[in-house]
Design a protein around this motif. Structure first.
Motif, PDB file in Angstrom:
ATOM      1  N   VAL A  66       0.930  -1.236   0.227  1.00  0.00           N
ATOM      2  CA  VAL A  66      -0.089   0.090   0.135  1.00  0.00           C
ATOM      3  C   VAL A  66       0.817   1.331  -0.101  1.00  0.00           C
ATOM      4  CG1 VAL A  66      -1.790   1.395   1.284  1.00  0.00           C
ATOM      5  CG2 VAL A  66      -1.977  -1.310   1.270  1.00  0.00           C
ATOM      6  N   VAL A  67       0.474   2.347  -0.834  1.00  0.00           N
ATOM      7  CA  VAL A  67       1.177   3.686  -0.616  1.00  0.00           C
ATOM      8  C   VAL A  67      -0.099   4.414  -0.254  1.00  0.00           C
ATOM      9  CG1 VAL A  67       1.991   5.462  -2.055  1.00  0.00           C
ATOM     10  CG2 VAL A  67       2.825   2.994  -2.612  1.00  0.00           C
ATOM     11  N   ARG A  68       0.223   4.944   0.788  1.00  0.00           N
ATOM     12  CA  ARG A  68      -0.856   5.919   1.496  1.00  0.00           C
ATOM     13  C   ARG A  68      -0.279   7.033   2.204  1.00  0.00           C
ATOM     14  NH1 ARG A  68      -1.922   4.423   7.210  1.00  0.00           N
ATOM     15  NH2 ARG A  68      -0.584   2.294   7.580  1.00  0.00           N
ATOM     16  N   MET A  69      -0.996   8.022   2.525  1.00  0.00           N
ATOM     17  CA  MET A  69      -0.563   8.995   3.509  1.00  0.00           C
ATOM     18  C   MET A  69      -1.689   9.063   4.847  1.00  0.00           C
ATOM     19  SD  MET A  69      -2.726  11.022   1.460  1.00  0.00           S
ATOM     20  CE  MET A  69      -1.629  11.129  -0.179  1.00  0.00           C
ATOM     21  N   ASP A  70      -2.536   8.315   4.793  1.00  0.00           N
ATOM     22  CA  ASP A  70      -3.506   8.097   5.977  1.00  0.00           C
ATOM     23  C   ASP A  70      -2.976   7.801   7.128  1.00  0.00           C
ATOM     24  OD1 ASP A  70      -4.354   7.651   3.048  1.00  0.00           O
ATOM     25  OD2 ASP A  70      -6.267   8.540   3.828  1.00  0.00           O
ATOM     26  N   TYR A  71      -2.690   8.365   7.933  1.00  0.00           N
ATOM     27  CA  TYR A  71      -2.022   7.894   9.085  1.00  0.00           C
ATOM     28  C   TYR A  71      -2.532   8.280  10.431  1.00  0.00           C
ATOM     29  CZ  TYR A  71       1.892   4.872   7.506  1.00  0.00           C
ATOM     30  OH  TYR A  71       2.736   4.050   7.036  1.00  0.00           O
ATOM     31  N   GLY A  72      -4.015   8.346  10.434  1.00  0.00           N
ATOM     32  CA  GLY A  72      -4.477   8.465  11.863  1.00  0.00           C
ATOM     33  C   GLY A  72      -3.746  10.183  12.484  1.00  0.00           C
ATOM     34  N   ASP A  73      -3.075   9.984  13.435  1.00  0.00           N
ATOM     35  CA  ASP A  73      -2.564  11.191  14.256  1.00  0.00           C
ATOM     36  C   ASP A  73      -0.965  11.109  13.878  1.00  0.00           C
ATOM     37  OD1 ASP A  73      -3.602  13.328  15.568  1.00  0.00           O
ATOM     38  OD2 ASP A  73      -3.393  12.414  17.320  1.00  0.00           O
ATOM     39  N   GLU A  74      -0.551  10.559  13.054  1.00  0.00           N
ATOM     40  CA  GLU A  74       0.867  10.353  13.015  1.00  0.00           C
ATOM     41  C   GLU A  74       1.273  11.176  11.801  1.00  0.00           C
ATOM     42  OE1 GLU A  74       2.872   8.848  14.971  1.00  0.00           O
ATOM     43  OE2 GLU A  74       1.415   7.817  15.988  1.00  0.00           O
ATOM     44  N   ARG A  75       1.242  12.577  12.286  1.00  0.00           N
ATOM     45  CA  ARG A  75       1.642  13.571  11.122  1.00  0.00           C
ATOM     46  C   ARG A  75       2.698  13.348  10.486  1.00  0.00           C
ATOM     47  NH1 ARG A  75       4.706  17.918  11.335  1.00  0.00           N
ATOM     48  NH2 ARG A  75       5.053  17.652  13.468  1.00  0.00           N
ATOM     49  N   LEU A  76       4.050  12.851  11.055  1.00  0.00           N
ATOM     50  CA  LEU A  76       5.164  12.840  10.457  1.00  0.00           C
ATOM     51  C   LEU A  76       5.292  11.834   9.437  1.00  0.00           C
ATOM     52  CD1 LEU A  76       7.860  13.058  13.150  1.00  0.00           C
ATOM     53  CD2 LEU A  76       7.361  14.670  11.561  1.00  0.00           C
ATOM     54  N   CYS A  77       4.608  10.651   9.584  1.00  0.00           N
ATOM     55  CA  CYS A  77       4.344   9.742   8.616  1.00  0.00           C
ATOM     56  C   CYS A  77       3.582  10.187   7.334  1.00  0.00           C
ATOM     57  CB  CYS A  77       3.599   8.337   9.286  1.00  0.00           C
ATOM     58  SG  CYS A  77       4.689   7.398  10.275  1.00  0.00           S
ATOM     59  N   MET A  78       2.667  10.790   7.643  1.00  0.00           N
ATOM     60  CA  MET A  78       1.606  11.467   6.555  1.00  0.00           C
ATOM     61  C   MET A  78       2.567  12.310   5.533  1.00  0.00           C
ATOM     62  SD  MET A  78      -1.335  14.538   6.733  1.00  0.00           S
ATOM     63  CE  MET A  78       0.164  15.656   6.796  1.00  0.00           C
ATOM     64  N   GLU A  79       3.515  13.445   6.259  1.00  0.00           N
ATOM     65  CA  GLU A  79       4.306  14.126   5.355  1.00  0.00           C
ATOM     66  C   GLU A  79       5.161  13.263   4.841  1.00  0.00           C
ATOM     67  OE1 GLU A  79       5.804  16.960   8.421  1.00  0.00           O
ATOM     68  OE2 GLU A  79       3.968  17.874   8.463  1.00  0.00           O
ATOM     69  N   LEU A  80       5.838  12.318   5.501  1.00  0.00           N
ATOM     70  CA  LEU A  80       6.603  11.485   4.826  1.00  0.00           C
ATOM     71  C   LEU A  80       6.074  10.847   3.456  1.00  0.00           C
ATOM     72  CD1 LEU A  80       9.788  10.335   4.772  1.00  0.00           C
ATOM     73  CD2 LEU A  80       9.091   8.603   6.266  1.00  0.00           C
ATOM     74  N   ALA A  81       5.030  10.186   3.610  1.00  0.00           N
ATOM     75  CA  ALA A  81       4.441   9.655   2.572  1.00  0.00           C
ATOM     76  C   ALA A  81       3.946  10.362   1.443  1.00  0.00           C
ATOM     77  CB  ALA A  81       2.903   8.981   2.961  1.00  0.00           C
ATOM     78  N   ILE A  82       3.587  11.826   1.838  1.00  0.00           N
ATOM     79  CA  ILE A  82       3.328  12.859   0.380  1.00  0.00           C
ATOM     80  C   ILE A  82       4.509  12.810  -0.159  1.00  0.00           C
ATOM     81  CG2 ILE A  82       2.638  15.060   0.059  1.00  0.00           C
ATOM     82  CD1 ILE A  82       0.669  14.753   2.322  1.00  0.00           C
ATOM     83  N   ASP A  83       5.612  13.094   0.640  1.00  0.00           N
ATOM     84  CA  ASP A  83       6.966  13.494   0.021  1.00  0.00           C
ATOM     85  C   ASP A  83       7.560  12.196  -0.956  1.00  0.00           C
ATOM     86  OD1 ASP A  83       7.094  15.953   1.244  1.00  0.00           O
ATOM     87  OD2 ASP A  83       8.422  15.248   2.635  1.00  0.00           O
ATOM     88  N   GLY A 395      15.742   6.514   2.989  1.00  0.00           N
ATOM     89  CA  GLY A 395      17.142   6.645   3.101  1.00  0.00           C
ATOM     90  C   GLY A 395      17.498   8.031   3.710  1.00  0.00           C
ATOM     91  N   THR A 396      16.823   8.959   2.925  1.00  0.00           N
ATOM     92  CA  THR A 396      17.142  10.530   3.315  1.00  0.00           C
ATOM     93  C   THR A 396      17.052  10.689   4.800  1.00  0.00           C
ATOM     94  OG1 THR A 396      16.311  11.235   1.347  1.00  0.00           O
ATOM     95  CG2 THR A 396      16.415  12.886   2.938  1.00  0.00           C
ATOM     96  N   ARG A 397      16.014  10.027   5.512  1.00  0.00           N
ATOM     97  CA  ARG A 397      15.725  10.252   6.959  1.00  0.00           C
ATOM     98  C   ARG A 397      16.882   9.325   7.748  1.00  0.00           C
ATOM     99  NH1 ARG A 397      13.706  14.966   6.059  1.00  0.00           N
ATOM    100  NH2 ARG A 397      11.919  14.865   5.238  1.00  0.00           N
ATOM    101  N   ILE A 398      16.878   8.389   7.197  1.00  0.00           N
ATOM    102  CA  ILE A 398      18.165   7.473   7.862  1.00  0.00           C
ATOM    103  C   ILE A 398      19.357   7.917   7.822  1.00  0.00           C
ATOM    104  CG2 ILE A 398      18.894   5.046   8.084  1.00  0.00           C
ATOM    105  CD1 ILE A 398      16.452   3.831   6.904  1.00  0.00           C
ATOM    106  N   THR A 399      19.659   8.633   6.834  1.00  0.00           N
ATOM    107  CA  THR A 399      21.047   9.327   6.594  1.00  0.00           C
ATOM    108  C   THR A 399      21.187  10.460   7.828  1.00  0.00           C
ATOM    109  OG1 THR A 399      21.268   8.808   4.149  1.00  0.00           O
ATOM    110  CG2 THR A 399      22.581  10.591   5.035  1.00  0.00           C
ATOM    111  N   GLU A 400      19.869  11.000   7.637  1.00  0.00           N
ATOM    112  CA  GLU A 400      20.155  12.001   8.881  1.00  0.00           C
ATOM    113  C   GLU A 400      20.316  11.353  10.433  1.00  0.00           C
ATOM    114  OE1 GLU A 400      16.760  15.064   6.930  1.00  0.00           O
ATOM    115  OE2 GLU A 400      16.054  13.676   8.446  1.00  0.00           O
ATOM    116  N   VAL A 401      19.823  10.144  10.639  1.00  0.00           N
ATOM    117  CA  VAL A 401      20.283   9.630  11.800  1.00  0.00           C
ATOM    118  C   VAL A 401      21.910   9.089  11.811  1.00  0.00           C
ATOM    119  CG1 VAL A 401      19.929   7.424  13.098  1.00  0.00           C
ATOM    120  CG2 VAL A 401      17.851   8.648  12.179  1.00  0.00           C
ATOM    121  N   ILE A 402      22.237   8.564  10.839  1.00  0.00           N
ATOM    122  CA  ILE A 402      23.688   8.206  10.673  1.00  0.00           C
ATOM    123  C   ILE A 402      24.617   9.535  10.660  1.00  0.00           C
ATOM    124  CG2 ILE A 402      25.434   7.278   8.907  1.00  0.00           C
ATOM    125  CD1 ILE A 402      23.198   5.745   7.737  1.00  0.00           C
ATOM    126  N   GLU A 403      24.161  10.754  10.365  1.00  0.00           N
ATOM    127  CA  GLU A 403      25.009  11.914  10.552  1.00  0.00           C
ATOM    128  C   GLU A 403      24.785  12.777  11.606  1.00  0.00           C
ATOM    129  OE1 GLU A 403      24.274  13.659   6.504  1.00  0.00           O
ATOM    130  OE2 GLU A 403      25.980  12.497   5.654  1.00  0.00           O
TER     131      GLU A 403
END
Length: 450
Positions: A66-83, A395-403
């Protein structure tokens, strides 16, 4: 959240560092690609895996996710999905230029709710989507509108699953093809791959003078591969190869396929991705994948497969247990639900079934951060069955963790100690000495046999 000790001890890798990523699935490939694109840092990126990519029994090796941005109250997941959806569309354009079929299919998503109104989770989804400025993507549907547009859901409406909304953006991805696509992008970007026995992880290599310092990995051939940083992207196997302090657990979720007649395919020709009162029942499904296959799955507490000795749950897949199907009770659950939701499946044989393995975190959120036992080991785990839609951006977000960057995502996903709710580890065992869970036979997958 990260402890003060972790913040003090974990340091971002220097420019030119060699980074080993263990695992060539969704998290691993997306991270490798992101790191390889950073020409300023000029990282030397290596990916290790036990098989050719896509790995046969990886959760990401599937016909659809599934590709969705419908994430209940999880705003960050919604934004990541839209991106991510924006990049899914870019990938489709790339594939069009390469004369390849698309990897993302924008069929939209139909989200049902029972009891006459949307449940709280769905209301939260709509509130966040609208707050982000996308009210025009949403259509709320009453019972009459559902039946008018999707006549095959008339029985569902009569059975009380009578409220829904349609999100016109979203749908599904061909996940196996998407993995191949980003794998090729990684190779073009200079990522090095070690696959097969030489790439099969067997353990971390620790500095003999500092038990907190990971200096590389060991593989099945007995060789040691040194690196400045190791990133574990081992999916549902993570808790069985690294001590995750019981923050994630490998759970088996059930999937079935139907291959209906041309007549039924025509009836379902406008079927989008659907969630059938998901918050309460957990069932969801997909339209025709292009090969006449309709996939239906259930997200639930799932099954465990405890390892002898320490009881850590380890994936049991069709790669090593070729005859495996799904438990008898799972088939009964599918048939019972579909009888009231989509009864035209009642006379259809189940043409394929499997147990798909997740790395479930206690709170359902990703765990991506520095491992508390080491100064220079990153773990990316806790997919909890909802990672693949983020493949283009993960990967963009995981790279932020690595760095070691401080962002909303790195804070939300950082290593944490979550106390499991009562009964979190009390799940059915897939196979044990008492055979308490029995897999169905091929005959029992035929219509009306369970």
């Amino acid at each position: 959240m990260q402890s003060n000790h972790q913040k003090e001890t974990y340091q971002a890798p220097n420019a030119g560092s060699k980074i080993i990523i263990v695992g060539g699935g969704c998290f691993g490939l997306s991270t490798a690609y992101s790191l390889a694109l950073n020409k300023e840092k000029n990282y030397k990126v290596w990916v290790y895996d036990r098989e050719q990519i896509p790995v046969r029994d990886a959760a990401s090796n599937d016909i659809s996710k599934v590709v969705r941005m419908d994430y209940g109250d999880e705003r960050l997941c919604m934004e990541l999905a839209i991106d991510s959806i924006e990049i899914w569309n870019q990938w489709n354009q790339e594939r069009h230029e390469q004369r390849l079929p698309p990897v993302y299919h924008n069929t939209g998503m139909l989200v049902f709710s029972g009891e006459g109104e949307l449940c709280e989770n769905e209301k939260h989804s709509l509130r966040h989507i609208r707050a982000a400025g996308h009210d025009d993507w949403i259509e709320e549907l009453n019972a009459e509108e559902i039946v008018s547009r999707y006549p095959y859901f008339e029985t569902a409406v009569k059975n009380g699953i009578s409220c829904a909304y349609y999100n016109k953006i979203g749908g599904w991805c061909n996940s196996a093809e998407a993995i191949k696509h980003i794998y090729n992008k990684c190779k073009d970007a200079g990522v090095q791959f070690v696959l097969g026995d030489e790439g099969c992880f067997t353990g971390l290599e620790i500095d003999k003078n500092n038990i907190r310092s990971v200096i590389g990995i060991r593989t099945k051939t007995g060789n040691t591969h040194l690196a400045d940083r190791v990133v574990m992207c081992t999916g549902s196997w993570t808790s069985s190869v690294v001590n995750m302090h019981k923050q994630v657990i490998a759970t088996g979720q059930v999937v079935i396929h139907f291959k209906p007649s041309e007549e039924i395919k025509q009836i379902l020709n406008n079927l989008p991705v659907w969630f059938g009162d998901f918050s309460r029942a957990g069932f969801y499904g997909f339209p025709d994948n292009g090969d006449g296959i309709f996939k239906i799955a259930k997200h639930s507490t799932g099954y465990l497969n405890p390892r002898r000795g320490d009881n850590v749950s380890v994936p049991r897949t069709q790669s090593t247990n070729e005859g495996d199907t799904i438990p008898v009770q799972a088939v009964r659950d599918f048939r019972e639900y579909l009888r009231k939701f989509l009864p035209l499946t009642d006379d259809l044989d189940i043409t394929y079934s499997r147990v798909c393995w997740y790395s479930d975190s206690i709170d359902g959120q990703f765990i991506i951060g520095a491992h508390p036992d080491y100064d220079n080991l990153i773990v990316a785990a806790g997919d909890s069955g909802h990672a693949m839609k983020f493949l283009p951006m993960m990967g963009t977000r995981i790279t932020e963790v690595i760095e070691n960057k401080d962002t909303e995502y790195t804070r939300a996903w950082a290593w944490r100690k979550v106390v499991p709710r009562h009964g979190f580890y009390d799940r059915p065992i897939l196979v044990d000495d008492n055979h308490t869970v029995r897999m169905v036979t091929s005959a029992e997958l035929r219509s009306s046999k369970i």
